[in-house]
Scaffold this active site. Sequence first.
Site, mmCIF file in Angstrom:
data_model
loop_
_atom_site.group_PDB
_atom_site.id
_atom_site.type_symbol
_atom_site.label_atom_id
_atom_site.label_comp_id
_atom_site.label_asym_id
_atom_site.label_seq_id
_atom_site.Cartn_x
_atom_site.Cartn_y
_atom_site.Cartn_z
ATOM 1 N N LYS A 83 0.857 -1.190 0.000
ATOM 2 C CA LYS A 83 0.000 0.000 0.000
ATOM 3 C C LYS A 83 0.892 1.239 0.000
ATOM 4 C CE LYS A 83 -4.525 0.446 2.150
ATOM 5 N NZ LYS A 83 -5.269 0.251 3.393
HETATM 6 O O1 G3P Z 1 -7.977 0.792 5.021
HETATM 7 C C1 G3P Z 1 -8.282 2.086 4.715
HETATM 8 C C2 G3P Z 1 -9.659 2.556 5.083
HETATM 9 O O2 G3P Z 1 -10.588 1.544 4.875
HETATM 10 C C3 G3P Z 1 -9.765 3.241 6.415
HETATM 11 O O3 G3P Z 1 -11.080 3.446 6.831
HETATM 12 O O4 G3P Z 1 -12.706 3.963 8.628
HETATM 13 O O5 G3P Z 1 -10.312 4.693 8.902
HETATM 14 O O6 G3P Z 1 -11.811 5.819 7.263
HETATM 15 P P1 G3P Z 1 -11.488 4.536 7.958
#
Ligand code: G3P
Length: 218
Positions: A83
Site C-alpha cells: 500500500k
Molecule cells: O484501510 C483504509 C480505510 O478503509 C480506512 O477506513 O474507517 O479509517 O476511514 P477509515
Amino acid sequence: MKFFLDTANIEQIRNGVHLGLVDGVTTNPTLVSKEEAVFEERIVEICQVVRGPVSAEVVATDFETMLSQARSLASLNEHVVVKIPMTVDGMRVVNVLSSEGVKTNVTLVFSALQALLAAKAGASYVSPFVGRLDDVGNDGMQLVQEIIEIFSNYGFATEVIVASVRHPMHVLQAALMGADVATIPYDVLLKLFNHPLTDSGLKRFMSDWQMYERKQQQ
Ligand code: G3P
C-alpha cells in the site's frame, strides 16, 4: 465482487475466512497500531490464513525509503500487496514496483484524477476512501462511480477497492456500481447478514413447527 476484510485483527480474519466470504485483507498503520503483534509477523500470519491479496502499507513519505520498505514487505509473502500513499513520490514508487511485478494498492485516494494518476503509474488497486469523504459532506460513492467510468473508458486493469466503508449501504452501492472490491470492517460484514423480517420469519417457522410436532404426537 470481492470482499476484503479491513482489519489487522487475526481473530476477525479467521472468523471471516470460516464464513467463506473473505477474498483478501487490507491493513493500514492505524489498524496495525491497535494490535500487539509485530507488523511483519502479523502480515505473514494473515497471508497464511487468507490465501488472497493482503495489503501492507509503507510508513515513510520519501521515494527511497518507501521503495526500500515496499520491496521488503513484498518479500514477506507472494500475496502481499504494498500500500502506497497517493503522493508524487508515492506514484514514482508505484511505477518502479509495477515494472518489478510487485502488486500495489494506492491509498488515500479522494479524487477521480488521483485515481487516474495511480492507474497510469501502474497500480494494481486504488482505494477511494468513501466514508471519510462522506464525513466532510462530499459523496464518497459518487467518486467511486467516476473512477469506474474513467477506468472503463480507457480499459485500465487497475481494480477499484471501495475503502473506508462504514455501513451496509456502502457495500450495496459498491455492488450496484460494479466495483471490483469492497474492503469491509468485520462489524459491517456481520451486519450484511441481518434483516428483521428474516429474524421474525425464522421465529414463526420454528414456533409453527413445534405446534405441528405437538399435533403429530397427540
Ligand atoms: O484501510 C483504509 C480505510 O478503509 C480506512 O477506513 O474507517 O479509517 O476511514 P477509515
